[in-house]
Design a protein around this motif. Structure first.
Motif, short mmCIF file in Angstrom:
data_model
loop_
_atom_site.label_atom_id
_atom_site.label_comp_id
_atom_site.label_asym_id
_atom_site.label_seq_id
_atom_site.Cartn_x
_atom_site.Cartn_y
_atom_site.Cartn_z
N ALA A 436 0.84 -1.37 -0.01
CA ALA A 436 -0.04 -0.17 -0.04
C ALA A 436 0.97 1.25 0.04
CB ALA A 436 -0.90 0.01 1.39
N ILE A 437 0.28 2.40 -0.20
CA ILE A 437 1.11 3.56 -0.24
C ILE A 437 1.94 4.02 0.96
CG2 ILE A 437 -0.94 5.20 0.36
CD1 ILE A 437 0.41 7.08 -2.09
N GLY A 438 1.28 3.41 2.19
CA GLY A 438 1.78 3.77 3.41
C GLY A 438 0.53 4.28 4.27
N GLY A 439 1.05 4.87 5.58
CA GLY A 439 0.09 5.39 6.51
C GLY A 439 -0.52 4.24 7.06
N PHE A 440 -1.46 4.45 8.10
CA PHE A 440 -2.17 3.42 8.58
C PHE A 440 -3.65 3.71 8.98
CE2 PHE A 440 -2.79 1.05 12.74
CZ PHE A 440 -3.10 -0.24 12.25
N LEU A 441 -4.77 3.34 8.53
CA LEU A 441 -5.92 3.58 8.81
C LEU A 441 -6.76 2.26 9.07
CD1 LEU A 441 -8.51 5.45 8.73
CD2 LEU A 441 -8.47 5.87 6.31
N PRO A 442 -6.88 1.95 10.24
CA PRO A 442 -7.59 0.68 10.54
C PRO A 442 -9.06 1.09 10.62
CG PRO A 442 -6.55 1.49 12.54
CD PRO A 442 -6.07 2.23 11.36
N LEU A 443 -9.85 -0.17 10.42
CA LEU A 443 -11.33 0.12 10.43
C LEU A 443 -11.77 1.06 11.48
CD1 LEU A 443 -14.03 -1.24 8.92
CD2 LEU A 443 -13.68 -2.75 10.78
N GLU A 444 -11.44 0.61 12.57
CA GLU A 444 -11.55 1.31 13.81
C GLU A 444 -11.76 2.85 13.69
OE1 GLU A 444 -10.41 -0.21 17.61
OE2 GLU A 444 -11.76 0.94 18.77
N LYS A 445 -10.51 3.35 13.18
CA LYS A 445 -10.40 4.51 12.98
C LYS A 445 -11.46 5.11 12.08
CE LYS A 445 -6.48 7.99 12.59
NZ LYS A 445 -4.94 8.08 12.43
N VAL A 446 -11.49 4.52 11.06
CA VAL A 446 -12.71 5.02 10.05
C VAL A 446 -14.01 5.22 10.95
CG1 VAL A 446 -13.85 4.60 7.68
CG2 VAL A 446 -11.39 3.95 8.15
N TYR A 447 -14.33 4.11 11.65
CA TYR A 447 -15.55 4.07 12.16
C TYR A 447 -15.69 5.31 13.17
CZ TYR A 447 -19.86 2.26 14.48
OH TYR A 447 -20.91 2.06 14.76
N HIS A 448 -14.61 5.46 13.86
CA HIS A 448 -14.85 6.83 14.77
C HIS A 448 -14.52 8.09 14.41
CE1 HIS A 448 -13.95 3.47 18.13
NE2 HIS A 448 -15.17 4.14 18.24
#
Ligand code: ACM
Ligand code: ZN
Length: 760
Positions: A436-448
């Protein structure tokens, strides 16, 4: 008067057996996004060969969708008093809202528009067995739990984006993507059609856009930060014909999805300039880009460019009925404009201050052209620089600040901050994740994610139309990869946008998501499943340092080892936190009875001298990158190499940092290690130097460490000392400063990302 249509579902007799896998009423009533109100009652509606549907003409799309979903190819049968009835109900105030009343004998769908009824149908669909998604049907009656749902969306803009410039996908896939949006009650597809690496829409007035700009000679292999760059040597490209675009627009219309096309300007236009070099400032022949990034070849502000763009937009608006046209506006380096006599002449003749005001001139001029055709523009938040076009809607991607500024100026905004909406980022810290390009965006962070920034008052918040997830496709060459990155984060995003903030509950969402997997499988969607992974974190208490393990879903066990062996059903069952007093290698996995479900979790804890000590920061980390907090810097755990947003890294935007670690007693220090991220494509720069102060009651020893990270993605600090005594150690870390010219994010403040500070 509406004409009644009555459909008899006679197909049940003929079709293949497939029965509902569970009789749990609660599970069978799980819906994503969560409805505003859902009250379960006793009993079930039984849908079988004798069931009839009745919908007025106003509900043509929604009625037919349901009919097709339940009974593909069924015979129409006229009958009054249908069991499934659609009712036009003016009492429903929200045009996207609906009520769905299921009793043992009848299903009533009420709405004021076909769109509202369509969302009722999407809910009803989720209350039916997922086997129906495959296009088959039951011989068994379908049992739908009795309930009453009253529902409407929190936001009116609920979107997903797809970049088809870096990679492109078949018409069939675009339709599948739109289908998924519709199922999740998302109403907007932002179709990013032009890029440096490819122009993807047929424009009849300028045929070289399709002959030349739609194809690149080759494509970068691996990650951009892998050096040296290597290429696949394969010509790549294509475009959507106007006939295909019409077909897709019509398809979306039947699913209440609006398509907003994006034609990028003045930047991200190298492909167009390769076809028509006269549109650039230098007139030089350039190639369609073969690697990723930000390019200097942007449209010149001469008249010819506006003639070109107006002709392109004429064709675009003839194809897309959407109120909004996205005109890009992001990442346009001003280097060529500064050196261009035409652009400088324009700056003088229009009385502009600088190239930023020239960008505003450019965008405002396109805006007034599109306004004259009855359309509105959306632009990325750079359109705020040098003044905002009078009627523009701002898409805020570089954090929330663009949104805050625009809303305070009474402009509409759509939220897509990288921190919560960039689905091209990694979603798991599992090292085996696909590139992936990098960074970190887990499901929980999207949800919140809350699309309303705290800085806006109630009045200003009204300018926030909603949000969208973005799918930039540099590292997504296939349909399967797009699906992997989009799902399940899109499910979290749809709930962010539809359900009310006070109803959101992550563990309940996870339970519904686990249940939804079966439907995604039936739809043949290649979703990522990280639900069965173990999460761990270190806690320091007065009694010592402990490690805690958790997993998201219910009714599972965690089994673990600390001797470096793979966890099996025979390994220790995790039932209390693990005491840590030395270097420890923890491996753990989630089990359902004997069966291991997810990937093995592995955590090495380096029990150095600062673990469990006291730490202070002069500034809080940025709210989007606060990891597991300041203690994460001294928890014995290093972050991932390429996921600077994981919980071990802390991110600071533009701040000079001062980190103070206090020890209980004097210690002797012989080595200090830490790391800075240097992902310059993401505006992250290692500092140029740091100062470490070792303080005791009677002395202060100061060490200056110069850092030259160059192009490497990580700057490692690894300092050895003759024993230095310290009771307190202070790290002074000046920010890198303003991002230099020709770099992504030039002119903006750089980020500092720091990982574990390990002291021995
Ligand atoms: C963007 O990600 N350049 C809008
Ligand atoms: Zn120029």
């Amino acid at each position: 008067m509406p004409i009644k249509k009555i459909v008899g579902l006679t197909l049940f007799i003929q079709l293949l057996f497939c029965c509902q896998k569970t009789n749990d009423v609660r599970l069978n009533s799980y819906v994503i996004p969560l409805p505003q109100s859902q009250i379960l009652n006793e009993g079930q509606f039984k849908l079988d060969g004798s069931t009839t549907i009745n919908f007025p003409d106003e509900f043509n799309i929604s009625g037919n969708f349901l009919k097709n979903f339940i009974a593909k190819g069924s015979v129409l049968k006229n009958e009054d008093n249908a069991n499934i009835e659609f009712i036009l109900d003016p009492n429903i105030k929200n045009s996207e809202g609906y009520s769905l009343e299921i009793t043992a004998n009848k299903i009533k769908i009420k709405a004021t528009s076909d769109q509202g009824a369509f969302y009722a149908v999407q809910t009803l669909r989720q209350l039916m067995p997922s086997d129906l998604e495959k296009g088959g049907a039951n011989v068994e009656p379908i049992k739908i739990p009795c309930q009453i749902i009253e529902d409407y969306p929190r936001f009116k803009y609920r979107g997903m984006h797809l970049d088809v410039g870096r990679h492109m996908y078949s018409v069939a896939f675009i339709k599948k993507y739109i289908d998924a949006l519709a199922m999740l009650k998302m109403n907007t597809f932002h179709w990013h059609l032009t890029e440096d690496q490819g122009w993807r829409i047929e424009i009849k007035t300028y045929p070289k856009l399709n002959e030349i700009a739609a194809f690149r000679n080759e494509t970068l292999i691996g990650h951009y930060s892998d050096q040296p760059h290597q290429f696949d040597g394969q010509r790549y490209g294509g475009y959507y014909s106007q006939e295909e675009v019409k077909e897709i627009v019509a398809y979306a219309l039947k699913r209440h999805v609006t398509i907003i096309p994006e034609i990028e300007m003045p930047g991200h236009s190298q492909a167009a300039i390769s076809a028509y070099p006269e549109l650039g400032c230098t007139g030089r022949q350039v190639d369609v880009a073969t690697k990723w990034g930000v390019f200097e070849h942007i449209y010149c502000s001469k008249e010819q460019t506006f003639e070109f763009l107006e002709a392109v937009l004429d064709e675009v608006i003839a194809l897309f009925p959407s109120e909004y046209i996205h005109i890009g506006g992001d990442e346009a380096p001003k280097t060529n404009w500064k050196a261009c006599s035409e652009c400088q002449k324009r700056i003088r003749s229009e009385g502009l201050k600088d190239e930023h005001e020239l960008q505003n001139y450019f965008i405002s001029r396109i805006e007034s052209y599109l306004n004259s055709k009855g359309r509105q523009i959306i632009g990325w938040d750079e359109i705020l620089e040098g003044g905002l076009a009078p009627n523009a809607t701002v898409m805020s991607w570089r954090g929330m600040n663009g949104a805050i500024e625009a809303a305070k100026k009474k402009h509409q905004v759509i939220m897509t901050p990288t921190s919560h909406c960039y689905f091209d980022y990694y979603q798991s810290d599992n090292e085996n994740e696909p590139l992936a390009i990098g960074g970190f965006l887990p499901l929980e962070k999207v949800y919140h994610f809350n699309p309303i920034p705290e800085e806006l008052n109630q009045e200003e918040s009204k300018y926030v139309l909603g949000a969208q997830g973005n799918i930039w496709t540099e590292y997504m060459p296939t349909d399967a990869k797009v699906e992997y990155m989009a799902f399940p984060r899109i499910l979290a995003m749809c709930e962010v946008l539809w359900s009310n903030e006070d109803q959101k509950n992550y563990s309940h969402f996870v339970e519904r998501l686990e249940n939804f997997h079966e439907r995604l499988e039936a739809l043949n969607i290649n979703y990522a499943n990280h639900l069965y992974e173990v999460e761990g974190h270190l806690v320091s208490t007065q009694d010592g340092v402990f490690y805690k393990l958790e997993t998201l879903t219910k009714n599972k066990d965690i089994r673990f080892s600390t001797d470096g062996t793979e966890p099996t059903f025979e390994s220790s069952l995790y039932d209390e936190q693990i005491w840590i007093d030395s270097d420890t290698d923890i491996r753990a996995a989630v089990f359902k009875k004997e069966k291991k479900l997810g990937a093995t979790f592995e955590q090495n804890i380096n029990f150095h001298k600062a673990v469990g000590q006291k730490i202070k920061l002069n500034v809080e980390p940025h709210s989007a990158y606060s990891g597991s907090g300041k203690n994460g810097l001294i928890n014995g755990i290093v972050g991932s190499d390429n996921r600077y947003g994981d919980k071990e890294w802390l991110g600071f935007w533009g701040d000079d940092l001062r980190i103070t670690i206090d020890f209980e007693d004097d210690i002797e220090v012989t080595s200090i290690k830490t790391r800075f991220h240097n992902g310059q494509g993401q505006w992250i720069y290692a500092p140029k130097e740091i100062i470490i102060e070792f303080i005791t009651e009677d002395q202060v020893i100061s060490k200056l460490i110069k850092i030259n990270a160059g192009e490497s993605i990580i700057a490692n600090i690894n300092e050895e000392f003759e024993k230095i005594r310290a009771k307190t150690i202070i790290f002074k870390i000046p920010n890198f400063g303003i991002i230099p010219e020709k770099r992504q994010g030039a002119g903006n403040k750089a980020w500092t990302f720091i990982d574990e500070i390990s002291i021995n």
